[in-house]
Design a protein around this motif. Structure first.
Motif, PDB file in Angstrom:
ATOM      1  N   ASP A 146      38.623  60.910   8.467  1.00  0.00           N
ATOM      2  CA  ASP A 146      38.640  61.632   7.497  1.00  0.00           C
ATOM      3  C   ASP A 146      39.913  61.882   7.305  1.00  0.00           C
ATOM      4  O   ASP A 146      41.067  61.576   7.999  1.00  0.00           O
ATOM      5  CB  ASP A 146      37.691  62.660   7.463  1.00  0.00           C
ATOM      6  N   ASP A 147      40.441  62.942   6.340  1.00  0.00           N
ATOM      7  CA  ASP A 147      41.645  63.058   5.934  1.00  0.00           C
ATOM      8  C   ASP A 147      42.329  63.886   6.879  1.00  0.00           C
ATOM      9  O   ASP A 147      43.676  64.252   6.682  1.00  0.00           O
ATOM     10  CB  ASP A 147      41.800  63.751   4.441  1.00  0.00           C
ATOM     11  N   GLN A 148      41.841  64.090   8.083  1.00  0.00           N
ATOM     12  CA  GLN A 148      42.597  64.744   9.338  1.00  0.00           C
ATOM     13  C   GLN A 148      43.084  63.722  10.081  1.00  0.00           C
ATOM     14  O   GLN A 148      43.381  63.919  11.400  1.00  0.00           O
ATOM     15  CB  GLN A 148      41.603  65.990   9.986  1.00  0.00           C
ATOM     16  N   ARG A 149      42.951  62.414   9.854  1.00  0.00           N
ATOM     17  CA  ARG A 149      43.398  61.320  10.799  1.00  0.00           C
ATOM     18  C   ARG A 149      44.655  61.438  11.386  1.00  0.00           C
ATOM     19  O   ARG A 149      45.183  60.712  11.976  1.00  0.00           O
ATOM     20  CB  ARG A 149      42.984  60.107   9.995  1.00  0.00           C
ATOM     21  N   GLY A 150      45.734  62.173  10.479  1.00  0.00           N
ATOM     22  CA  GLY A 150      47.259  62.008  10.971  1.00  0.00           C
ATOM     23  C   GLY A 150      47.739  60.840  10.331  1.00  0.00           C
ATOM     24  O   GLY A 150      47.508  60.423   9.190  1.00  0.00           O
ATOM     25  N   GLY A 151      49.104  60.593  10.812  1.00  0.00           N
ATOM     26  CA  GLY A 151      49.874  59.601  10.008  1.00  0.00           C
ATOM     27  C   GLY A 151      49.347  58.018  10.009  1.00  0.00           C
ATOM     28  O   GLY A 151      48.493  57.899  10.938  1.00  0.00           O
ATOM     29  N   SER A 152      49.862  57.391   8.953  1.00  0.00           N
ATOM     30  CA  SER A 152      49.384  56.172   8.772  1.00  0.00           C
ATOM     31  C   SER A 152      50.488  55.324   7.859  1.00  0.00           C
ATOM     32  O   SER A 152      51.277  56.046   7.364  1.00  0.00           O
ATOM     33  CB  SER A 152      48.125  55.944   8.112  1.00  0.00           C
ATOM     34  N   ALA A 153      50.302  53.981   8.003  1.00  0.00           N
ATOM     35  CA  ALA A 153      51.384  53.228   7.134  1.00  0.00           C
ATOM     36  C   ALA A 153      50.962  53.582   5.491  1.00  0.00           C
ATOM     37  O   ALA A 153      51.933  53.761   4.718  1.00  0.00           O
ATOM     38  CB  ALA A 153      51.059  51.742   7.248  1.00  0.00           C
ATOM     39  N   TYR A 154      49.609  53.847   5.271  1.00  0.00           N
ATOM     40  CA  TYR A 154      49.414  54.307   3.965  1.00  0.00           C
ATOM     41  C   TYR A 154      50.222  55.810   3.529  1.00  0.00           C
ATOM     42  O   TYR A 154      50.783  55.798   2.570  1.00  0.00           O
ATOM     43  CB  TYR A 154      47.896  54.451   3.753  1.00  0.00           C
ATOM     44  N   LEU A 155      49.979  56.805   4.479  1.00  0.00           N
ATOM     45  CA  LEU A 155      50.692  57.894   4.266  1.00  0.00           C
ATOM     46  C   LEU A 155      52.128  58.011   3.989  1.00  0.00           C
ATOM     47  O   LEU A 155      52.573  58.524   3.197  1.00  0.00           O
ATOM     48  CB  LEU A 155      49.982  58.986   5.427  1.00  0.00           C
ATOM     49  N   SER A 156      52.716  57.064   4.656  1.00  0.00           N
ATOM     50  CA  SER A 156      54.057  56.953   4.766  1.00  0.00           C
ATOM     51  C   SER A 156      54.413  56.593   3.350  1.00  0.00           C
ATOM     52  O   SER A 156      55.524  56.803   2.741  1.00  0.00           O
ATOM     53  CB  SER A 156      54.521  56.008   5.883  1.00  0.00           C
ATOM     54  N   ALA A 157      53.795  55.479   2.866  1.00  0.00           N
ATOM     55  CA  ALA A 157      54.215  54.845   1.582  1.00  0.00           C
ATOM     56  C   ALA A 157      53.509  55.747   0.369  1.00  0.00           C
ATOM     57  O   ALA A 157      54.241  55.677  -0.679  1.00  0.00           O
ATOM     58  CB  ALA A 157      53.960  53.355   1.443  1.00  0.00           C
ATOM     59  N   PHE A 158      52.448  56.172   0.285  1.00  0.00           N
ATOM     60  CA  PHE A 158      51.566  56.825  -0.830  1.00  0.00           C
ATOM     61  C   PHE A 158      51.167  58.350  -0.277  1.00  0.00           C
ATOM     62  O   PHE A 158      50.512  58.624  -1.261  1.00  0.00           O
ATOM     63  CB  PHE A 158      50.538  56.032  -1.100  1.00  0.00           C
ATOM     64  N   GLY A 159      52.101  58.847   0.328  1.00  0.00           N
ATOM     65  CA  GLY A 159      51.858  60.153   0.668  1.00  0.00           C
ATOM     66  C   GLY A 159      52.528  61.205  -0.523  1.00  0.00           C
ATOM     67  O   GLY A 159      53.130  60.635  -1.412  1.00  0.00           O
ATOM     68  N   PRO A 160      52.620  62.388  -0.142  1.00  0.00           N
ATOM     69  CA  PRO A 160      53.084  63.269  -1.277  1.00  0.00           C
ATOM     70  C   PRO A 160      54.403  62.889  -1.622  1.00  0.00           C
ATOM     71  O   PRO A 160      54.958  63.321  -2.761  1.00  0.00           O
ATOM     72  CB  PRO A 160      53.195  64.481  -0.655  1.00  0.00           C
ATOM     73  N   ASP A 161      55.531  62.557  -0.635  1.00  0.00           N
ATOM     74  CA  ASP A 161      56.818  62.071  -0.892  1.00  0.00           C
ATOM     75  C   ASP A 161      56.996  61.127  -2.175  1.00  0.00           C
ATOM     76  O   ASP A 161      57.927  61.300  -2.905  1.00  0.00           O
ATOM     77  CB  ASP A 161      57.765  61.616   0.131  1.00  0.00           C
ATOM     78  N   ARG A 162      56.019  60.377  -2.411  1.00  0.00           N
ATOM     79  CA  ARG A 162      56.088  59.194  -3.510  1.00  0.00           C
ATOM     80  C   ARG A 162      56.084  60.057  -4.710  1.00  0.00           C
ATOM     81  O   ARG A 162      56.243  59.523  -5.659  1.00  0.00           O
ATOM     82  CB  ARG A 162      54.748  58.259  -3.180  1.00  0.00           C
TER      83      ARG A 162
END
Length: 629
Positions: A146-162
């Protein structure tokens, strides 16, 4: 066009039938043909002004992009369709007034760094040009988490910083997988919740907190998995969708639209939340279609005036191609028109949002605030006009006086027509939303036998002989009953008594019709006919078919040269170019609720009538009685 319209070559509907029928004869069908038109005024702009997104326009679009995973599938990836979709959104943003785009997850097939990087690069076509949200689908991350999975390639590209540079971005959950946007469109703010494929309890608590901090914002919830559908197109909540419904959606009246992908075929349903209101739940997914869905986009076209959301589904990539160069499958798939792909949602936005964002009702405005220079008469039916508070449904007895609030002495006196009973005229608190006074009169006129009631000025009232040489503005508020039952053909709304022949007029069908009247045809067209003071003519304005069951504001404006009718602040088409200066009044009473023929009333008005005002000069639309006009 009616049969009578097709068979007649007359210049305008036969209002002569109007007046004869009003007294004795059931009205025959009216013939309608075009009259000479006033030169067209500039039309409303077709799109938002200045070629930019217009946040205040009542029409705007939300673009929805479902699963694109087959376009980003290892070494068979092809981002061209999605680039075409994004170019379309950028190019058409102003014309379609696109407020926002939301992706429903499964951006990629495997969630590898290479696939994610290619997708993130493709999104740069859109970035900075149209605000958007992206959420994780089960193919973008480890699907067992679920959303507590931690880091991922997806989060790096489509996380809040985007999204931080986007003016719509409101924030993200601490884990970064859930976000929300606040967008301004249609003159108000809206909330978009973009929730992970599997929202944890922490994620649900975060989403509830977002809703709690924005209690007056209507919300669109987007997630990857919420419902599935069979071939019948009827959506059903999935197990995770049921969890979202129970834990978040049904208890928050703000959420009126919930969108998901993941499953196919597409489907839709309407559920009822704890407040008893509709929540529209839709599946949007076309990855099973030719070319992995070809970047298929769905637009939700909000129209706050019509009270609808028009939904369309199409592939900009296929549409942009030369039709002669489209392959058979491209031609077959470029636009989807089935009942789950192209449809309209009827939503009374004010009513639907009233529980959390009620629109304050306009307060009554005092008479002095709505009597501009040149006001000759103003009547309203609250206590200021009738002299005392009234009870809903109470008859206004014959002899009741309604004051002219200008102080010019043009008071109106009630009298019933023929042998009409008390019910022919009663008091009502109903009113047009923009009406200064929150009161009206309910007229119960009709034919067979003729019945009704009228309000007339006294003999010798100044308005009876006013010639209006510098023009005039006559306004009233009217509502026709729904259903519109009985025979009310050619009923009068307001008029001056007298015969035009007595004013020396020779152009009309009969010298026995009055010199000025506002009437309603059998097709429910408003008709304003006037015999001018200066010309020997009878120029007549004709509206469209007006609605029943809805208040409308009617205004007739003459600038000393010609006359234009407005309905709800909108100029109608059929206004005569024929010169018209003043009104050939004869010193006889002004009337609300009826029209004479040969100085005799037949049937009276059927419906509600509100504030009525006469000004001895032309007024611009912005100075009409209703600020909504």
């Amino acid at each position: 066009m009616s049969t009578d319209e097709q068979s007649s070559g007359r210049r305008h509907p036969d209002r002569r039938v109007l007046l004869r029928a009003a007294v004795a004869v059931p009205a025959a069908g009216a013939a309608v043909a075009g009259t000479a038109a006033v030169p067209a005024q500039a039309a409303d702009a077709a799109g938002p002004s200045g070629g930019r997104f217009d946040a205040d326009s009542p029409r705007f679009a939300l673009a929805v992009l479902p699963d694109t995973q087959y376009l980003f599938d290892a070494d068979s990836a092809d981002p061209a369709p999605l680039r075409a979709t994004f170019r379309h959104l950028v190019t058409e943003r102003a014309a379609a007034n696109i407020a926002f785009m939301t992706h429903l997850g499964d951006v990629t097939e495997h969630g590898t760094e290479a696939e994610i990087e290619l997708a993130a690069d493709t999104f740069r076509v859109l970035h900075g040009r149209v605000p958007y949200s992206v959420l994780a689908g089960n193919h973008d991350i480890r699907s067992s988490t679920d959303d507590q999975r931690g880091g991922s390639a997806y989060l790096s590209a489509f996380g809040p910083d985007r999204y931080r540079s986007m003016p719509t971005f409101g924030g993200a959950s601490p884990d970064g997988y859930n976000s929300y946007h606040v967008l301004r469109a249609g003159g108000r703010q809206w909330l978009v919740l973009a929730l992970d494929w599997r929202v944890s309890e922490q994620g649900l608590a975060w989403a509830q907190g977002v809703l709690d901090r924005h209690p007056a914002l209507p919300a669109v919830l987007t997630t990857h998995d919420i419902a599935w559908s069979g071939d019948d197109g009827e959506a059903r909540l999935s197990d995770h969708g049921q969890r979202l419904w129970d834990g978040l959606i049904k208890g928050n009246d703000q959420v009126f639209l919930a969108l998901g992908g993941h499953y196919w075929p597409p489907g839709r349903t309407v559920l009822t939340n704890d407040a008893g209101h509709d929540v529209h739940v839709h599946i949007t997914n076309y990855q099973d279609r030719y070319y992995g869905g070809a970047g298929m986009i769905r637009t939700y076209g909000f129209d706050l005036v019509r009270g609808v959301v028009d939904v369309e589904t199409f592939s900009p990539w296929f549409l942009a191609r030369d039709p002669a160069a489209r392959s058979p499958l491209a031609a077959e798939t470029l636009e989807l028109t089935g009942p789950t792909d192209r449809f309209t949602l009827d939503i009374d936005f004010e009513e639907r949002f009233a529980g959390f964002a009620p629109v304050p009702a306009p307060k009554p405005r005092p008479a002095r605030a709505v009597m501009p220079r040149g006001t000759l008469a103003y009547w309203r039916f609250d206590a200021s006009g009738t002299g005392a508070a009234q009870r809903p449904g109470a008859p206004l007895p014959d002899g009741t006086v309604v004051k002219d609030l200008t102080g010019r002495g043009n008071d109106l006196t009630v009298r019933r027509l023929h042998s009409s009973g008390a019910e022919a005229l009663t008091w009502s608190p109903e009113h047009h939303r923009g009406q200064p006074a929150h009161a009206s009169l309910r007229f119960d006129g009709g034919q067979g036998p003729d019945r009704g009631a009228v309000l007339t000025t006294a003999d010798g009232a100044a308005l009876n002989s006013e010639k209006f040489p510098r023009g005039y503005t006559i306004e009233t508020f009217v509502r026709l009953p729904e259903p519109f039952e009985g025979n009310h053909d050619w009923m009068g709304i307001l008029s001056w008594e007298g015969r035009n022949g007595d004013a020396g007029k020779t152009t009309g069908w009969s010298p026995l019709e009055p010199t000025c009247s506002l009437n309603l045809s059998p097709e429910r067209f408003l008709q304003f006919v006037v015999y001018p003071h200066r010309q020997d003519a009878d120029p007549t304005s004709w509206s469209h078919a007006v609605p029943v069951g809805r208040w409308m504001h009617i205004a007739v404006v003459n600038d000393g040269r010609r006359t234009v009718m407005y309905v709800d602040g909108s100029r109608i088409a059929r206004n005569p170019a024929q010169p018209s200066t003043g009104i050939a009044t004869l010193g006889k009473p002004f009337v609300l609720g009826g029209t004479q023929f040969d100085e005799r009333f037949g049937q009276g008005f059927y419906g509600w009538m509100g504030d009525t005002r006469i000004v001895g000069r032309p007024l611009p639309v912005r100075e009409f009685l209703t600020p909504l006009g």
